[in-house]
Design an enzyme around this catalytic site. Structure first.
Site, PDB file in Angstrom:
ATOM      1  N   CYS A  46      73.639  28.725  29.575  1.00 42.39           N
ATOM      2  CA  CYS A  46      74.106  27.373  29.898  1.00 42.39           C
ATOM      3  C   CYS A  46      75.299  27.420  30.857  1.00 42.39           C
ATOM      4  CB  CYS A  46      74.368  26.613  28.600  1.00 42.39           C
ATOM      5  SG  CYS A  46      74.248  24.838  28.837  1.00 42.39           S
TER       6      CYS A  46
ATOM      7  N   HIS B 223      70.446  27.272  24.873  1.00 47.09           N
ATOM      8  CA  HIS B 223      71.328  28.033  23.960  1.00 47.09           C
ATOM      9  C   HIS B 223      70.492  28.833  22.964  1.00 47.09           C
ATOM     10  CE1 HIS B 223      75.382  26.190  24.705  1.00 47.09           C
ATOM     11  NE2 HIS B 223      74.621  25.265  25.261  1.00 47.09           N
TER      12      HIS B 223
ATOM     13  N   GLU C  80      71.412  31.069  21.038  1.00 46.69           N
ATOM     14  CA  GLU C  80      72.230  31.485  19.874  1.00 46.69           C
ATOM     15  C   GLU C  80      72.263  30.408  18.791  1.00 46.69           C
ATOM     16  OE1 GLU C  80      73.231  30.262  22.603  1.00 46.69           O
ATOM     17  OE2 GLU C  80      75.029  29.048  22.333  1.00 46.69           O
TER      18      GLU C  80
HETATM   19  N1  GLN Z   1      77.468  20.799  31.124  1.00 47.27           N
HETATM   20  C1  GLN Z   1      78.209  22.036  31.024  1.00 47.27           C
HETATM   21  C2  GLN Z   1      78.729  22.467  32.381  1.00 47.27           C
HETATM   22  O1  GLN Z   1      78.313  21.939  33.358  1.00 47.27           O
HETATM   23  C3  GLN Z   1      77.340  23.131  30.426  1.00 47.27           C
HETATM   24  C4  GLN Z   1      76.929  22.740  29.043  1.00 47.27           C
HETATM   25  C5  GLN Z   1      76.708  23.874  28.104  1.00 47.27           C
HETATM   26  O2  GLN Z   1      77.101  25.007  28.356  1.00 47.27           O
HETATM   27  N2  GLN Z   1      76.092  23.578  26.995  1.00 47.27           N
HETATM   28  O3  GLN Z   1      79.542  23.318  32.472  1.00 47.27           O
END
Ligand code: GLN
Length: 190
Positions: free
Chosen positions: A78, A170, A172
């Site tokens: 992410c 994610h 995890e």
């Molecule tokens: N929206 C976050 C970003 O742009 C990432 C979200 C996440 O890691 N769950 O940094």
């Protein structure tokens, strides 16, 4: 296997727990010198601008890049994917620039900012992978050396470039250990 989890912000303990369940030794990383004896590193999800600012402030950028250049595997989930990328559409935030991908932040639209879905990830086997997306980024463009590991509705949500692994979601946050075991296998190969 000793795997570091970047301990700046976000889903740090969840990655650490999952790695321990998979039999790895875990080190929580805040300082560049802690990277020296690792077999791999995970950059968790969170807020990529915040994580990027602190990576810069703590002087971690060059050390992480050296680790990647030495062939050690790095896994970004992410916000971690955003940090690994070379370019973020419409943003000048700090990036490690290790993966030849362009990403869009918060790319799944407001009404579906967070959702769960079953993904088909062939390198993990035939059984679907339950994936949690939280304000997730999307991989918009890929360089030639980047292998697509998974698409969701035609859009790339997991990719690998040599020793670099990245997911929009994610892995995890569920009980499924396969993505972490895949990463540990990369570390063992190295
Ligand atoms: N929206 C976050 C970003 O742009 C990432 C979200 C996440 O890691 N769950 O940094």
């Amino acid at each position: 296997m000793k795997i570091g989890v970047l301990n700046i912000q976000g889903a740090v303990s969840e990655h650490a727990d999952m790695l321990r369940r998979c039999g790895a030794e875990v080190a929580l990383i805040k300082r560049p010198e802690q990277l020296a004896d690792l077999n791999g590193l995970i950059i968790p999800g969170g807020e990529s601008t915040t994580i990027g600012k602190l990576v810069e402030r703590f002087g971690l950028g060059p050390a992480i890049k050296d680790m990647a250049a030495a062939g050690k595997p790095i896994f970004g989930t992410c916000a971690g994917l955003i940090l690994l990328s070379g370019k973020v559409a419409g943003s000048e935030q700090f990036l490690l620039g290790l993966m030849d991908v362009t990403v869009a932040r918060n790319a799944f639209g407001r009404q579906r900012e967070s959702f769960e879905t079953d993904l088909d990830i062939p390198v993990l086997g035939a059984h679907p992978f339950r994936a949690v997306f939280i304000r997730a980024p999307l991989i918009l463009g890929l360089g030639e050396g980047v292998e697509v590991l998974c698409r969701h509705n035609g859009r790339v949500v997991a990719a690998r470039q040599g020793n670099l692994l990245a997911t929009s979601f994610h892995p995890e946050l569920t009980d499924d250990e396969r993505m972490h075991r895949y990463f540990l296998a990369m570390a063992k190969e190295q």
